[in-house]
Motif scaffolding. Structure first.
Motif, PDB file in Angstrom:
ATOM      1  N   ALA A  59      -1.346  -4.066  -0.353  1.00  0.00           N
ATOM      2  CA  ALA A  59      -2.643  -3.981   0.324  1.00  0.00           C
ATOM      3  C   ALA A  59      -2.912  -5.217   1.171  1.00  0.00           C
ATOM      4  CB  ALA A  59      -3.758  -3.789  -0.708  1.00  0.00           C
ATOM      5  N   SER A  60      -2.278  -6.337   0.810  1.00  0.00           N
ATOM      6  CA  SER A  60      -2.472  -7.591   1.549  1.00  0.00           C
ATOM      7  C   SER A  60      -1.626  -7.662   2.808  1.00  0.00           C
ATOM      8  CB  SER A  60      -2.149  -8.791   0.646  1.00  0.00           C
ATOM      9  OG  SER A  60      -3.016  -8.835  -0.475  1.00  0.00           O
ATOM     10  N   GLY A  61      -0.778  -6.651   3.011  1.00  0.00           N
ATOM     11  CA  GLY A  61       0.004  -6.597   4.244  1.00  0.00           C
ATOM     12  C   GLY A  61       1.348  -7.274   4.184  1.00  0.00           C
ATOM     13  N   LEU A  62       1.860  -7.585   2.997  1.00  0.00           N
ATOM     14  CA  LEU A  62       3.193  -8.161   2.902  1.00  0.00           C
ATOM     15  C   LEU A  62       4.237  -7.157   3.410  1.00  0.00           C
ATOM     16  CD1 LEU A  62       1.750 -10.363   1.327  1.00  0.00           C
ATOM     17  CD2 LEU A  62       3.547 -10.244  -0.414  1.00  0.00           C
ATOM     18  N   ALA A 111      -6.686   2.550  -1.110  1.00  0.00           N
ATOM     19  CA  ALA A 111      -6.757   3.419   0.067  1.00  0.00           C
ATOM     20  C   ALA A 111      -6.221   2.739   1.319  1.00  0.00           C
ATOM     21  CB  ALA A 111      -8.196   3.875   0.287  1.00  0.00           C
ATOM     22  N   SER A 112      -6.110   1.403   1.291  1.00  0.00           N
ATOM     23  CA  SER A 112      -5.640   0.669   2.470  1.00  0.00           C
ATOM     24  C   SER A 112      -4.127   0.492   2.493  1.00  0.00           C
ATOM     25  CB  SER A 112      -6.305  -0.710   2.520  1.00  0.00           C
ATOM     26  OG  SER A 112      -5.769  -1.576   1.529  1.00  0.00           O
ATOM     27  N   ILE A 113      -3.429   0.926   1.446  1.00  0.00           N
ATOM     28  CA  ILE A 113      -1.978   0.719   1.361  1.00  0.00           C
ATOM     29  C   ILE A 113      -1.262   1.717   2.275  1.00  0.00           C
ATOM     30  CG2 ILE A 113       0.034   0.846  -0.168  1.00  0.00           C
ATOM     31  CD1 ILE A 113      -1.754  -0.175  -2.427  1.00  0.00           C
ATOM     32  N   VAL A 159      -4.016   6.302  -3.250  1.00  0.00           N
ATOM     33  CA  VAL A 159      -3.260   5.755  -2.116  1.00  0.00           C
ATOM     34  C   VAL A 159      -2.950   6.888  -1.139  1.00  0.00           C
ATOM     35  CG1 VAL A 159      -2.257   3.879  -3.485  1.00  0.00           C
ATOM     36  CG2 VAL A 159      -1.040   6.057  -3.310  1.00  0.00           C
ATOM     37  N   PRO A 160      -2.834   6.583   0.142  1.00  0.00           N
ATOM     38  CA  PRO A 160      -2.586   7.649   1.134  1.00  0.00           C
ATOM     39  C   PRO A 160      -1.281   8.410   0.921  1.00  0.00           C
ATOM     40  CG  PRO A 160      -3.445   5.694   2.215  1.00  0.00           C
ATOM     41  CD  PRO A 160      -3.154   5.303   0.800  1.00  0.00           C
ATOM     42  N   GLU A 161      -0.217   7.689   0.507  1.00  0.00           N
ATOM     43  CA  GLU A 161       1.090   8.329   0.314  1.00  0.00           C
ATOM     44  C   GLU A 161       1.537   8.145  -1.130  1.00  0.00           C
ATOM     45  OE1 GLU A 161       4.145   7.831   3.498  1.00  0.00           O
ATOM     46  OE2 GLU A 161       2.751   6.310   4.235  1.00  0.00           O
ATOM     47  N   GLY A 162       0.876   8.833  -2.040  1.00  0.00           N
ATOM     48  CA  GLY A 162       1.153   8.646  -3.453  1.00  0.00           C
ATOM     49  C   GLY A 162       1.850   9.825  -4.104  1.00  0.00           C
TER      50      GLY A 162
END
Length: 259
Positions: free
Chosen positions: A104-107, A200-202, A229-232
């Protein structure tokens, strides 16, 4: 651990790797070190470079105060950079919450797999976690490491008789040594509830896995991660508990990370 990398705040993070291919980093949960998840390397190392590491404050890794969850995300960023600049993550229990937060932090994460992140999806869960946080903070501040370990074991649902038996066992001093890191895992879990906005931001695929013999609330929490999550994707492993067997989980992870 035979290698180390330096995190953004100067903390040394110890890790080891095996195999070749795309990197997969294994993130351990509470009261554990990289050695706890290292057995998963065997079923994965023929297709991936598998990395296990000691989270800060445990094993051979360093620790720098004050603690913040963001520092652990930076630790993962440093690891990812050290192993090629991109990785998939697998996290077990509260280590799964850290892996999800890193994504979620964008790594630069390709995929995330988690096993039974213990979000409190049941009624009264928020109050239970708040009380645990208060008592854990107090115990650690007063140097009562054994009491802190007991608090955690009760939170996991361990029977009182088993807790007292553990206290008399040869492994207990090791548990007391790592007890301060319980505060870190508690911070990673936040208020204990499902962090819906963060999940939800992943933007990468997430596999959420639970054992068929684990408590119902834990399976429900795992399913909730996959649904938020969007793609779970949700998977249940027949005959498994929270202490999942590496040779059962490994092929499932290999299939997911190989997609």
């Amino acid at each position: 651990m035979d290698k180390n990398t330096i995190s953004h705040d100067g903390t040394s993070i110890a890790y080891q790797s095996s195999g070749q291919g795309p990197a997969v980093i294994l993130v351990s949960g509470a009261m554990s070190t990289g050695a706890t998840v290292a057995p998963l390397a065997a079923p994965l190392a023929d297709r991936f470079m598998v990395v296990s590491y000691d989270r800060r404050g445990r094993g051979e890794s360093g620790d720098t105060e004050p603690y913040a969850v963001e520092r652990e995300v930076e630790d993962l960023a440093a690891l990812i950079e050290a192993v090629g600049g991109e990785a998939a993550l697998y996290g077990v229990s509260s280590g799964g919450a850290l892996a999800l937060e890193a994504a979620a932090s964008g790594l630069p994460v390709r995929q995330v797999a988690v096993y039974e992140v213990p979000f409190a999806v049941y009624e009264g869960g928020a109050k239970e976690r708040a009380e645990y946080t208060e008592r854990l903070t107090e115990a650690l501040a007063e140097g009562r490491r054994g009491d802190a370990v007991e608090l955690f074991l009760r939170l996991t649902g361990m029977a009182e008789q088993m807790i007292q038996g553990a206290r008399q066992s040869p492994m207990w001093p090791g548990l007391e040594t790592i007890a301060p890191s319980l505060a870190y895992d508690n911070a990673v879990m936040g208020d204990g509830l499902l962090p819906r906005d963060r999940l939800a931001s992943i933007g990468v695929p997430v596999l959420a896995v639970a054992g068929s013999l684990s408590p119902g609330w834990m399976r429900e929490a795992t399913r909730a991660v996959a649904q938020t999550v969007p793609e779970g994707t949700y998977r249940s492993l027949e005959g498994q508990t929270h202490m999942v067997e590496p040779d059962v989980l490994g092929p499932v992870l290999a299939e997911f990370f190989g997609e």
